[in-house]
Design an enzyme around this catalytic site. Sequence first.
Site, PDB file in Angstrom:
ATOM      1  CE1 TYR A 145      14.668  22.664  13.696  1.00  0.00           C
ATOM      2  CE2 TYR A 145      16.704  22.889  12.441  1.00  0.00           C
ATOM      3  CZ  TYR A 145      15.530  23.427  12.926  1.00  0.00           C
ATOM      4  OH  TYR A 145      15.194  24.735  12.625  1.00  0.00           O
ATOM      5  CG  ASP A 240      17.809  16.742   7.146  1.00  0.00           C
ATOM      6  OD1 ASP A 240      18.765  17.276   6.543  1.00  0.00           O
ATOM      7  OD2 ASP A 240      17.086  17.347   7.959  1.00  0.00           O
ATOM      8  CE  LYS A 268      22.992  23.483   9.718  1.00  0.00           C
ATOM      9  NZ  LYS A 268      21.996  22.594  10.273  1.00  0.00           N
TER      10      LYS A 268
HETATM   11  C1  LIG Z   1      20.453  22.891  10.130  1.00  0.00           C
HETATM   12  C2  LIG Z   1      19.572  21.765   9.725  1.00  0.00           C
HETATM   13  C3  LIG Z   1      18.413  21.966   8.966  1.00  0.00           C
HETATM   14  C4  LIG Z   1      17.880  23.326   8.665  1.00  0.00           C
HETATM   15  O1  LIG Z   1      18.740  24.069   7.866  1.00  0.00           O
HETATM   16  P1  LIG Z   1      18.621  25.691   7.901  1.00  0.00           P
HETATM   17  O2  LIG Z   1      19.587  26.115   6.853  1.00  0.00           O
HETATM   18  O3  LIG Z   1      18.974  26.102   9.292  1.00  0.00           O
HETATM   19  O4  LIG Z   1      17.216  26.019   7.553  1.00  0.00           O
HETATM   20  C5  LIG Z   1      17.731  20.855   8.516  1.00  0.00           C
HETATM   21  N1  LIG Z   1      18.144  19.616   8.810  1.00  0.00           N
HETATM   22  C6  LIG Z   1      19.245  19.379   9.539  1.00  0.00           C
HETATM   23  C7  LIG Z   1      19.673  17.972   9.797  1.00  0.00           C
HETATM   24  C8  LIG Z   1      19.975  20.448  10.053  1.00  0.00           C
HETATM   25  O5  LIG Z   1      21.023  20.218  10.843  1.00  0.00           O
END
Ligand SMILES: *Cc1c(COP(=O)(O)O)cnc(C)c1O
Length: 431
Positions: A145, A240, A268
Amino acid sequence: MPTFGNSQRWFQAAGQLMPGGVNSPVRAWGAVGGSPRLIARGEGPRIYDVDGNAYLDYVGSWGPLILGHAHPQVVAAVQEAAARGTSFGASTPGEVELAQILVEAVPGLEMVRLVSSGTEACMSALRLARGATGRGRVIKFDGGYHGHADSFLVAAGSGVLTQGIPGSPGVPPEIAGLTISLPYNDLEGVARSLKQYSGEVAAIFVEPVAGNMGVVPPEDGFLEGLRRLCDQEGCLLVFDEVITGFRVAWGGAQALYGVRPDLTCLGKIMGGGLPVGAYGGRKDLMAQMAPAGPIYQAGTLSGNPVAVAAGLTTLRALNQPGTYESLEEKGSWLARELAGAAGRRGVPVTINRVGSMLTVFCTTGPVTSLEEAKAADLGRFSRFFQGLLAEGVYLPPSQFEAWFVSTAHRQEDLESTVAAVERVWAGMVGH
Ligand SMILES: *Cc1c(COP(=O)(O)O)cnc(C)c1O
């Protein structure tokens, strides 16, 4: 018996006002059933719902709250920053200080740009990768994701996966067709795909520890192999680290595994519970972003002073001797004791863990890919979730998510969690 009348009333009202009654899909508890709790407040490792029920929390706002809820230093920093003014649309010293910490901490970051979410970070990194390489295609992994930008909603993890939909209406096939999604931990698949689309792939996006199909660690050599393949093919490697950054190690998964990406996405934890993200990497690449270069990206609230204050304070609190050793100890203790309880109760589970992030999969496993994660018994997971909720333990309301342990979880909290899990497993007839 605890009651949930207030939560139910709020959630019913919300359903008339917001799609599914929520502002982000997984909050609706679609995968586990029952009425979601509305939260009144949090403190340390606990949250309290609007009916006054307390829960030991392993969601941690889906990752950011590595110091626990309402950490006194973070709260004070936010209050002080807000009192000085919440936004100026002009640069502030805090942004420079935060950028400095990020660049010093994360090996692959030579320059960085602050944004307001992980989605924005990944979307911008992809634009940069395409702009810098002049190529259009992107490789990601099944169950990965990277936020909800169009190009990433192909075989995506997290809420997309939880809802059981492979992609999303509204993403034109012309866009989705540029995204190649491959099995995680399968280097040969990547090599084949790069060969097939030679000269067309701008970047490989990967969660260096997958966290959005449940926790799935990289197998030995996977990240190194991606690095090698990217170098051979002239495409960019993008980690990511929105979850793993400042979670699995101070310098993120790239520090833990010793593999250096070209670009890194963060979010985060670095926002300390306020909306922040960042992307960055090689200087020659970042220099192509406006206004230094031609690739455009901007944000009214980027580097927002209140959010930056929360992030700075969180990172400074984390950057103390012993923080990550202690998180590793808590995570490994919890995983080991949960495995012990499962063994005693004859419950078939696979527990995947890296540092303070872990997932208990309701399957005998192993779980090294989305395909294997999907073997989990989702009915059994919902009974497990509901059982723990009744015990006052709040897990992510989906099998395909990570539990997060914070510095605020004490040994006695972990012990009471394991005891609660064992009681729930003991009571689950036929598991
Ligand atoms: C949470 C998440 C995102 C998206 O971040 P948001 O602040 O919710 O837009 C992207 N990549 C990873 C791996 C994530 O866990």
